[in-house]
Design an enzyme around this catalytic site. Structure first.
Site, mmCIF file in Angstrom:
data_model
loop_
_atom_site.group_PDB
_atom_site.id
_atom_site.type_symbol
_atom_site.label_atom_id
_atom_site.label_comp_id
_atom_site.label_asym_id
_atom_site.label_seq_id
_atom_site.Cartn_x
_atom_site.Cartn_y
_atom_site.Cartn_z
ATOM 1 N N TYR A 101 -12.330 -38.165 18.708
ATOM 2 C CA TYR A 101 -12.028 -38.444 20.123
ATOM 3 C C TYR A 101 -13.269 -38.199 20.997
ATOM 4 C CZ TYR A 101 -9.099 -38.294 24.393
ATOM 5 O OH TYR A 101 -8.536 -38.522 25.622
ATOM 6 N N LYS B 157 -15.055 -41.009 23.263
ATOM 7 C CA LYS B 157 -15.090 -40.917 24.728
ATOM 8 C C LYS B 157 -16.511 -40.724 25.247
ATOM 9 C CE LYS B 157 -10.638 -41.401 25.480
ATOM 10 N NZ LYS B 157 -10.115 -42.575 26.179
HETATM 11 N N1 LIG Z 1 -3.199 -37.473 29.116
HETATM 12 C C1 LIG Z 1 -4.285 -36.754 29.214
HETATM 13 O O1 LIG Z 1 -4.237 -35.544 29.422
HETATM 14 C C2 LIG Z 1 -5.629 -37.422 29.093
HETATM 15 C C3 LIG Z 1 -6.786 -36.681 29.343
HETATM 16 C C4 LIG Z 1 -8.028 -37.299 29.247
HETATM 17 C C5 LIG Z 1 -8.109 -38.638 28.903
HETATM 18 N N2 LIG Z 1 -6.961 -39.335 28.652
HETATM 19 C C6 LIG Z 1 -7.106 -40.743 28.304
HETATM 20 O O2 LIG Z 1 -6.320 -41.520 29.187
HETATM 21 C C7 LIG Z 1 -5.809 -42.667 28.524
HETATM 22 C C8 LIG Z 1 -4.297 -42.716 28.664
HETATM 23 O O3 LIG Z 1 -3.759 -41.512 28.144
HETATM 24 P P1 LIG Z 1 -2.196 -41.213 28.161
HETATM 25 O O4 LIG Z 1 -2.034 -39.739 28.112
HETATM 26 O O5 LIG Z 1 -1.543 -41.989 29.210
HETATM 27 O O6 LIG Z 1 -1.807 -41.774 26.698
HETATM 28 P P2 LIG Z 1 -0.477 -42.483 26.205
HETATM 29 O O7 LIG Z 1 -0.455 -42.310 24.722
HETATM 30 O O8 LIG Z 1 0.719 -42.033 26.977
HETATM 31 O O9 LIG Z 1 -0.733 -44.020 26.557
HETATM 32 C C9 LIG Z 1 -1.713 -44.775 25.903
HETATM 33 C C10 LIG Z 1 -1.252 -46.210 25.845
HETATM 34 O O10 LIG Z 1 -2.249 -46.964 25.135
HETATM 35 C C11 LIG Z 1 -1.565 -47.868 24.273
HETATM 36 N N3 LIG Z 1 -2.418 -48.231 23.137
HETATM 37 C C12 LIG Z 1 -2.873 -47.422 22.170
HETATM 38 N N4 LIG Z 1 -3.575 -48.125 21.260
HETATM 39 C C13 LIG Z 1 -3.560 -49.423 21.681
HETATM 40 C C14 LIG Z 1 -4.091 -50.627 21.150
HETATM 41 N N5 LIG Z 1 -4.774 -50.651 19.990
HETATM 42 N N6 LIG Z 1 -3.892 -51.779 21.824
HETATM 43 C C15 LIG Z 1 -3.174 -51.781 22.972
HETATM 44 N N7 LIG Z 1 -2.634 -50.667 23.506
HETATM 45 C C16 LIG Z 1 -2.820 -49.496 22.863
HETATM 46 C C17 LIG Z 1 -0.326 -47.107 23.822
HETATM 47 O O11 LIG Z 1 0.678 -47.971 23.309
HETATM 48 C C18 LIG Z 1 0.077 -46.386 25.097
HETATM 49 O O12 LIG Z 1 0.995 -47.123 25.865
HETATM 50 C C19 LIG Z 1 -6.289 -42.572 27.076
HETATM 51 O O13 LIG Z 1 -7.462 -43.317 26.934
HETATM 52 C C20 LIG Z 1 -6.570 -41.094 26.924
HETATM 53 O O14 LIG Z 1 -7.522 -40.849 25.925
HETATM 54 C C21 LIG Z 1 -5.731 -38.761 28.743
#
Ligand SMILES: NC(=O)c1ccc[n+]([C@@H]2O[C@H](COP(=O)([O-])OP(=O)(O)OC[C@H]3O[C@@H](n4cnc5c(N)ncnc54)[C@H](O)[C@@H]3O)[C@@H](O)[C@H]2O)c1
Lengths: 236, 122
Positions: A143, A147
């Site tokens: 990850y 990132k």
């Molecule tokens: N939630 C956190 O605390 C957090 C913190 C830092 C960064 N992020 C980043 O923010 C983004 C969203 O995170 P989240 O917590 O909402 O995650 P989440 O898992 O709730 O949502 C991610 C979405 O991406 C979709 N996805 C995954 N692989 C895919 C693919 N190959 N093609 C199309 N769609 C795909 C999933 O189906 C899902 O709907 C991510 O990139 C995550 O790394 C999240």
């Protein structure tokens, strides 16, 4: 004129919060997700359409591009938000888990952005969803690499596509999400105690940062990383 | 112990970025399991995207691997670092690699030369 925004990973979580805010601010949305729940999400938002697509597959990316071309003709905002985790200690992390995370979080974002180059209008904005974890995290070599690589992509592309298209990244810290809610309460409390802001982030905190970078208010900002982590990235 | 050296080739495609990161990950994982330090050499300009988009994604991905290993293995004594070499002649690479090992650093990105002075700290 209505601005067109493409948001990947728009079915739920941060992507949904971003989509809601951009819709509130008058954007027409194309939500892309491999989860077909994205159709329901799009219906709720009314100004949105959905494309079910796995962004790691070239043919799906082409389908997204064709949909955008045929439905809207051009794009003002692209938010590369889709992401996954496959955590493991470095010593036991499988090669396949490293590759899977890099494929979605880094390479798929690059692939879609390149595919939409011609559709991105002059003055448009790309926002890549990185993470505070790009600075380092436990059990997340895959990850962190993905990132951090996304930040490199952001910088490289910002230089190449300036002044036509701005490219920035948002790096969220700990955000209230299914992932954080799955943590044992003591672990979560310990993490929150180390956040200078004194609270966990809300998806809307991230959405506001994305919406800012996507807007003309950020017209003099490109190649930058906006860290949305309550100060965690500078705390001891 | 002589550090394991990763000296990435300039990637020219998405596949080469992915393959390069995967190969580096395997090298780092196996090196730390054997207690060997790792030095990853990148071009400083790649960290800020000066050369190519692929090179920028790759170099920063490598920095991510080093930071993750540093975060996870500092107590265990793992040593994984990135040295960002100036685009002009970097001088004695062997001496640089040995110096980085002897300083006992981990998870760091050391930028040599003045090419990135006044710019974002990668
Ligand atoms: N939630 C956190 O605390 C957090 C913190 C830092 C960064 N992020 C980043 O923010 C983004 C969203 O995170 P989240 O917590 O909402 O995650 P989440 O898992 O709730 O949502 C991610 C979405 O991406 C979709 N996805 C995954 N692989 C895919 C693919 N190959 N093609 C199309 N769609 C795909 C999933 O189906 C899902 O709907 C991510 O990139 C995550 O790394 C999240």
């Amino acid at each position: 004129m209505t601005r067109i925004a493409v948001v990947t990973g728009g079915a739920r979580g941060l992507g949904l919060a971003i989509a809601r805010l951009l819709a509130d601010r008058g954007h027409a949305l194309v939500l892309v997700d491999r989860d077909d729940a994205v159709r329901d999400t799009a219906e709720q938002l009314r100004t949105a359409s959905a494309v079910v697509a796995d962004l790691t597959a070239d043919e799906d990316v082409r389908r997204v591009r064709d949909f955008v071309r045929e439905t809207h003709g051009s794009v003002d905002v692209l938010v590369n938000n889709a992401g996954i985790t496959r955590d493991a200690r470095l010593a036991t992390m499988a090669e396949a888990d490293f590759t899977a995370v890099v494929e979605v979080n880094l390479l798929a974002a690059m692939r879609l952005t390149f595919a939409l180059e011609a559709e991105l209008r002059d003055g448009s904005s790309v926002v890549n969803m990185s993470s505070r974890a790009a600075l380092g995290n436990f059990g997340q070599a895959n990850y962190v690499a993905s990132k951090s690589g996304l930040i490199g992509f952001t910088r490289g592309l910002a230089l190449r596509w300036s002044p036509r298209v701005r490219v920035n990244a948002v790096a969220p810290g700990l955000i209230d999400s299914p992932m954080s809610r799955a943590m044992p309460p003591r672990v979560l409390d310990g993490l929150v105690a180390r956040i200078p802001a004194g609270r966990i982030g809300e998806p809307e905190d991230v959405a506001k940062a994305v919406a800012f970078l996507a807007s003309d208010d950020a017209s003099y900002i490109t190649g930058q990383v906006l860290t949305v982590c309550g100060g965690r990235s500078i705390a001891p | 112990m002589r550090p394991v050296l990763i000296r990435p080739a300039d990637p020219r495609s998405l596949d080469e970025v992915g393959d390069g990161l995967r190969a580096a990950f395997v090298t780092v994982r196996d090196a730390v399991a054997e207690g060997r330090p790792v030095v990853i050499l990148v071009r400083a300009g790649d960290l800020l995207g000066h050369h190519s988009v692929y090179g920028a994604a790759y170099a920063n991905g490598l920095a991510g691997i080093a930071r993750a290993a540093g975060f996870e293995g500092a107590r265990a004594g793992w040593q994984v670092n990135v040295v960002a070499l100036p685009d002009e002649d970097a001088g004695d690479e062997e001496a640089i690699i040995t110096a980085v090992r002897d300083l006992g650093l981990t998870g760091q990105v050391l930028t040599l030369g003045a090419g990135l002075a006044g710019k974002v700290i990668p």
